[in-house]
Enzyme design. Structure first.
Site, mmCIF file in Angstrom:
data_model
loop_
_atom_site.group_PDB
_atom_site.id
_atom_site.type_symbol
_atom_site.label_atom_id
_atom_site.label_comp_id
_atom_site.label_asym_id
_atom_site.label_seq_id
_atom_site.Cartn_x
_atom_site.Cartn_y
_atom_site.Cartn_z
ATOM 1 N N SER A 1 11.664 5.835 -5.148
ATOM 2 C CA SER A 1 13.060 5.397 -4.952
ATOM 3 C C SER A 1 12.950 3.927 -4.594
ATOM 4 O O SER A 1 12.205 3.577 -3.675
ATOM 5 C CB SER A 1 13.695 6.076 -3.748
ATOM 6 O OG SER A 1 13.591 7.446 -3.810
ATOM 7 N N TYR B 1 9.516 17.755 -3.816
ATOM 8 C CA TYR B 1 10.048 17.840 -2.450
ATOM 9 C C TYR B 1 11.565 17.645 -2.451
ATOM 10 O O TYR B 1 12.320 18.457 -1.915
ATOM 11 C CB TYR B 1 9.352 16.768 -1.620
ATOM 12 C CG TYR B 1 9.852 16.560 -0.220
ATOM 13 C CD1 TYR B 1 9.630 17.512 0.778
ATOM 14 C CD2 TYR B 1 10.509 15.382 0.128
ATOM 15 C CE1 TYR B 1 10.066 17.286 2.076
ATOM 16 C CE2 TYR B 1 10.943 15.151 1.424
ATOM 17 C CZ TYR B 1 10.720 16.116 2.401
ATOM 18 O OH TYR B 1 11.154 15.886 3.680
ATOM 19 N N ALA C 1 2.839 5.334 9.459
ATOM 20 C CA ALA C 1 1.584 5.877 9.996
ATOM 21 C C ALA C 1 0.405 5.348 9.181
ATOM 22 O O ALA C 1 -0.671 5.062 9.731
ATOM 23 C CB ALA C 1 1.626 7.397 9.977
ATOM 24 N N ALA D 1 13.534 20.503 -4.148
ATOM 25 C CA ALA D 1 13.536 21.730 -3.335
ATOM 26 C C ALA D 1 14.503 21.570 -2.160
ATOM 27 O O ALA D 1 15.277 22.474 -1.835
ATOM 28 C CB ALA D 1 12.122 22.036 -2.836
HETATM 29 N N1 UDP Z 1 3.991 2.907 0.595
HETATM 30 C C1 UDP Z 1 3.117 1.818 0.509
HETATM 31 N N2 UDP Z 1 1.903 1.901 1.113
HETATM 32 C C2 UDP Z 1 1.519 2.998 1.826
HETATM 33 C C3 UDP Z 1 2.415 4.078 1.942
HETATM 34 C C4 UDP Z 1 3.647 4.005 1.292
HETATM 35 O O1 UDP Z 1 3.431 0.793 -0.120
HETATM 36 O O2 UDP Z 1 0.411 2.986 2.361
HETATM 37 C C5 UDP Z 1 5.333 2.800 -0.026
HETATM 38 C C6 UDP Z 1 5.757 3.961 -0.915
HETATM 39 O O3 UDP Z 1 5.297 3.781 -2.231
HETATM 40 C C7 UDP Z 1 7.277 3.870 -0.807
HETATM 41 C C8 UDP Z 1 7.511 3.399 0.627
HETATM 42 O O4 UDP Z 1 6.274 2.805 1.040
HETATM 43 O O5 UDP Z 1 7.759 2.864 -1.670
HETATM 44 C C9 UDP Z 1 7.887 4.486 1.606
HETATM 45 O O6 UDP Z 1 6.985 5.531 1.462
HETATM 46 P P1 UDP Z 1 6.862 6.769 2.464
HETATM 47 O O7 UDP Z 1 5.682 7.542 2.013
HETATM 48 O O8 UDP Z 1 6.899 6.335 3.861
HETATM 49 O O9 UDP Z 1 8.120 7.700 2.232
HETATM 50 P P2 UDP Z 1 9.438 7.684 1.345
HETATM 51 O O10 UDP Z 1 10.385 6.742 1.990
HETATM 52 O O11 UDP Z 1 9.062 7.236 -0.040
HETATM 53 O O12 UDP Z 1 9.886 9.084 1.397
#
Ligand code: UDP
Length: 357
Positions: free
Chosen positions: A317, A157, A205, A160
């Site tokens: 990250s 993602y 969410a 891209a």
């Molecule tokens: N994450 C988590 N539990 C969840 C969903 C995400 O611990 O149920 C963590 C994920 O590994 C990342 C952070 O929360 O470290 C933010 O993830 P998100 O998918 O919201 O998007 P990102 O900021 O990584 O694009």
């Protein structure tokens, strides 16, 4: 408020108009301006209340269709929000993620370069890549960008999106602005898995879904990664600051130093930085308050490994802290909604919307 907001001859095309950001931008444009909107999406559930608005025209389509791309580029301002941005899909469907985030927006950029439209393209803060826990402020035109190996498809993602930014910036004759959202949150964000979407949505969410279902929140790799959460309503205000900067008469006067054209902007709120474990605890507390119960009745978070949770190829990250100096300097914009307010309004909306989910 600039006089151009009363100009009824302006139509903005919003691609991804029915999505999380699009639905709030659409509402704000219809409320704060006299503009018309040409909205394109595949799903309109978030904007049902606008479907019969006489200032709107909607089209069920996506950017895979060339004739749709050309039609969109006829409008003077084009906001592109369309993307596959569900994290679990970055690993499971990397080719589709790349096509959606590079091929389609690149075609739209070509069409806008031809027609002379101003393309405002939503990129992502993920383009800053595999940041470390002690990484500093991320600065639009300075930060080093490092990604994992090609086998780590988490970066499908981000890379891209980054290629699209480079393509846009390289196109001769294109009027463009790129925006990089830092973890926008608010009502209508993503979906509830198994109810109105599948896969794993973004963290807010996903945590909200678990709270509504009485399940433990899952802390990926211990929840030590940090994010700066930004209210989607601040993001909409940023868009108005952007419109104002480019369209107002004073903009033409100091065009060189203050123009938002040919610029990438972070949209974020560095004051709202939390580790994911801190986020989980705040959300448990707010949820308990909304429900009028003790926080002890809400299940404790559980740790899970990233690969187990998201699949092979997951990396993360560790810190994403936006520099917001450029938006302040060029647009006079600063996000202002504090973390507790953002989380409460998001969670209240989620609970109200999905309480039977
Ligand atoms: N994450 C988590 N539990 C969840 C969903 C995400 O611990 O149920 C963590 C994920 O590994 C990342 C952070 O929360 O470290 C933010 O993830 P998100 O998918 O919201 O998007 P990102 O900021 O990584 O694009």
């Amino acid at each position: 408020m600039i006089p151009q907001f009363n100009d009824q001859s302006i139509t903005v095309a919003i691609v991804g108009c029915g999505g999380f950001i699009g639905c709030h931008l659409l509402d704000a444009i219809l409320t704060r301006t006299k503009w018309r909107v040409f909205g394109v999406d595949l799903d309109f559930y978030r904007i049902q209340h606008r479907l019969n608005d006489e200032r709107c025209e909607f089209m069920v389509a996506d950017l895979a269709d060339k004739s749709v791309v050309e039609r969109i580029a006829k409008y003077p301002i084009v906001v592109n929000l369309a993307a596959i941005c569900t994290p679990s899909r970055y690993m499971a469907e990397a080719p589709e993620v790349i096509r959606s985030n590079y091929d389609h927006p690149a075609a739209l950029a070509d069409a806008c370069a031809k027609s002379g439209s101003w393309l405002i393209h939503f990129s992502t803060s993920e383009i800053y890549g595999r940041t470390s826990a002690d990484s500093d402020l991320l600065v639009e035109d300075e930060s080093e960008l490092t990604f994992g190996p090609v086998t780590a498809s988490r970066w499908s993602y981000a890379t891209a999106k980054l290629l699209t930014e480079r393509y846009i910036a390289g196109l001769k004759n294109l009027k463009w602005t790129v925006v990089r959202p830092f973890n926008f949150v608010g009502p209508y964000m993503d979906f509830m898995p198994g109810v109105d979407g599948s896969g794993i949505p973004r963290v807010l969410a996903n945590f909200s879904s678990a709270l509504v279902r009485g399940e433990p929140l899952k802390l990926v790799n211990g929840g030590v990664a940090k994010r700066s959460f930004t209210s989607v309503f601040d993001a909409v205000d940023f868009m108005f600051a952007l419109f104002e900067a480019e369209l107002s008469t004073s903009a033409t006067e100091n065009a060189a130093e203050k123009s938002p054209l040919s610029q990438a902007f972070n949209i974020g709120n560095p004051e709202n930085e939390l580790t994911i474990a801190e986020l989980a605890n705040k959300m448990r507390k707010i949820f308990a308050e909304i429900k009028g119960v003790s926080v002890d009745t809400i299940p404790e978070p559980e740790e899970v490994s990233g690969v187990e949770y998201y699949g092979e190829g997951y990396e993360d990250s560790m810190r994403r802290l936006p520099s917001v100096e450029k938006a302040e300097r060029l647009l006079g914009f600063k996000a202002k909604t504090p973390i507790d307010v953002v989380l409460r309004e998001s969670l209240e909306w989620f609970v109200g919307h999905y309480s039977n989910g």
